[in-house]
Design a protein around this motif. Structure first.
Motif, short mmCIF file in Angstrom:
data_model
loop_
_atom_site.label_atom_id
_atom_site.label_comp_id
_atom_site.label_asym_id
_atom_site.label_seq_id
_atom_site.Cartn_x
_atom_site.Cartn_y
_atom_site.Cartn_z
N LEU A 116 45.78 71.55 11.63
CA LEU A 116 44.65 72.25 12.07
C LEU A 116 43.55 71.22 12.44
CD1 LEU A 116 44.58 75.12 9.66
CD2 LEU A 116 45.04 75.47 12.16
N ASP A 117 43.34 70.35 11.50
CA ASP A 117 42.53 69.31 11.85
C ASP A 117 42.57 68.30 13.05
OD1 ASP A 117 39.85 68.02 10.90
OD2 ASP A 117 41.35 66.20 10.46
N GLU A 118 43.78 67.96 13.45
CA GLU A 118 44.20 67.22 14.38
C GLU A 118 43.90 67.91 15.58
OE1 GLU A 118 48.11 65.97 13.61
OE2 GLU A 118 47.75 64.33 12.36
N LYS A 119 44.19 69.38 15.72
CA LYS A 119 43.89 69.96 17.08
C LYS A 119 42.51 70.85 16.96
CE LYS A 119 48.59 72.10 17.21
NZ LYS A 119 49.12 71.63 18.51
N GLY A 120 41.94 70.57 15.96
CA GLY A 120 40.43 71.08 16.24
C GLY A 120 40.25 72.59 16.01
N SER A 174 46.18 78.95 11.50
CA SER A 174 47.01 78.47 10.62
C SER A 174 48.78 79.21 11.09
CB SER A 174 46.90 78.48 9.25
OG SER A 174 46.95 79.56 8.89
N TYR A 175 48.66 80.49 11.42
CA TYR A 175 49.73 81.16 11.24
C TYR A 175 50.50 80.81 12.95
CZ TYR A 175 49.77 84.21 7.42
OH TYR A 175 49.54 84.42 6.05
N GLU A 176 49.69 80.41 13.66
CA GLU A 176 50.06 79.82 15.07
C GLU A 176 51.01 78.42 14.77
OE1 GLU A 176 47.18 79.50 18.56
OE2 GLU A 176 45.94 80.89 17.50
#
Length: 376
Positions: free
Chosen positions: A226-230, A236-238
């Protein structure tokens, strides 16, 4: 707070005023139609607004009225009209304050299958700590690590075919005792990028394989992705969906998908003692907005029954979820044998978790071997 209390007070006054007026009205109507008292009660299903509209039309069109009588839910005109006027459900006190208190909508779900004593206060609550908090990595507390390693290590061969896929959409969810913070007041501190729910997933995989059921355990650090994608935590379910889809594409033998979580409620709600042994209690969650809901429900119900037959009270029940603020699908549209399993809460320790994992593995393996017998 005073403004909120004033709004609740006004709503209570409105409720009493409407109650008095409508009671008088329906007493008169009851006297006039006492020869056919069944007029005031019907059997219908679904959304209240739509049901009322169809019922009114049904008075003029007997075909519609007849079609509505085959459902399985009581529809008393008085309480329904009262709810439409006030947005207050007479059998649910939560409706009086749900729109007044921020965050209270999280408790709007109800267990579809529940053990005695379980109510809406036992509903799992999801919390989303700041990203920098959930990305920290800490070692497991020495006492809990010793308990983790206590017992025989499984040395048998792993089944070549993997049938169960275990993953963790909220991989950062941890337990206060595992982090050396037993009894901490703030439940939101039970998060970590290393010592977390994935430990439970590993244990479950091992226990399943002891019983001859092949299991694949995914330990992806969802918080880091999540952090890497911003992205924020609601997405999170994606990420976990892509993990499930990749696993399915790589192994068509996978037929059970278990998304492990832990609850945010405290120890008195998440712990039980069975045969003098402590257990972390389980909640089985299904997304009510996915196409496989009925099949998911059947799977969850079977698992719940097996668990509580062998370990009375270990499963709180089956909780369907939908609406604002929840995912409502939980990747369960991808396979009918999919579940979110809440294993204990923030206060459960390794002993309680290990006992529960053994019970869960036993129940899942029974379902698996029963299905194998039927298929072959």
């Amino acid at each position: 707070m005073s403004r909120i209390l004033m709004r609740i007070y006004r709503k209570i006054l409105l409720v009493f005023a409407i109650l008095i007026c409508t009671t008088s009205l329906f007493v008169m109507a009851g006297l006039l139609s006492s020869s056919n008292i069944s007029f005031f009660k019907f059997k219908v299903n679904g959304d209240i607004g739509a049901e009322v509209f169809l019922r009114i039309i049904g008075y003029e069109n007997p075909l519609i009225g007849h079609a509505l009588t085959g459902a399985n839910m009581d529809f008393p005109i008085f309480s329904t009209g009262f709810q439409l006027l006030t947005n207050v459900e007479m059998k649910d006190i939560r409706s009086l304050i749900r729109s007044e208190l921020p965050g209270f909508m999280a408790f709007d779900s109800n267990f579809i299958i529940a053990e005695d004593g379980v109510d809406f206060t036992d509903i799992p609550v999801e919390s989303a700590p700041p990203m920098d908090v959930l990305l920290q990595e800490r070692n497991m507390a020495a006492k809990e690590l010793k308990e983790l390693n206590n017992g025989k290590v499984y040395s048998g061969s792993s089944p070549s075919e993997k049938a169960v896929f275990i993953y963790h959409t909220h991989s950062w969810e941890s337990y206060l005792p595992l982090l050396g913070m037993e009894g901490a007041e703030n439940e939101n501190e039970a998060v970590d990028g290393k010592t977390n729910i994935t430990v439970v997933g590993e244990l479950l995989g091992q226990e399943l394989e002891k019983r001859g059921v092949g299991a694949s355990v995914d330990k992806t650090n969802i918080g880091l992705m999540l952090d890497e994608k911003g992205w924020l935590t609601p997405r999170s379910y994606e990420i976990s969906r892509s993990l499930v889809q990749k696993a399915m594409a790589g192994n068509q033998k996978l037929n059970y998908f278990i998304d492990l979580h832990r609850d945010s409620v405290r120890k008195d709600s998440t712990t039980t003692v069975i045969n003098n042994q402590p257990y972390a209690r389980i909640v089985l969650v299904i997304g009510e907005e996915n196409k496989n809901f009925q099949k998911n429900l059947q799977f969850a119900n079977e698992l719940h029954k097996i668990l509580n037959k062998q370990y009375p009270g270990i499963s709180k029940g089956v909780l369907p979820k939908k609406g604002v603020g929840v995912d409502g699908i939980y990747n369960q549209d991808l396979n009918p044998n999919s579940l979110v399993v809440e294993v204990g809460g923030v206060d459960n320790n390794m002993k309680e978790l290990k006992n529960t994992v053994e019970a869960l593995a036993e129940a899942i393996s029974q379902i698996y071997w029963k299905a194998e017998e039927v298929n072959g």
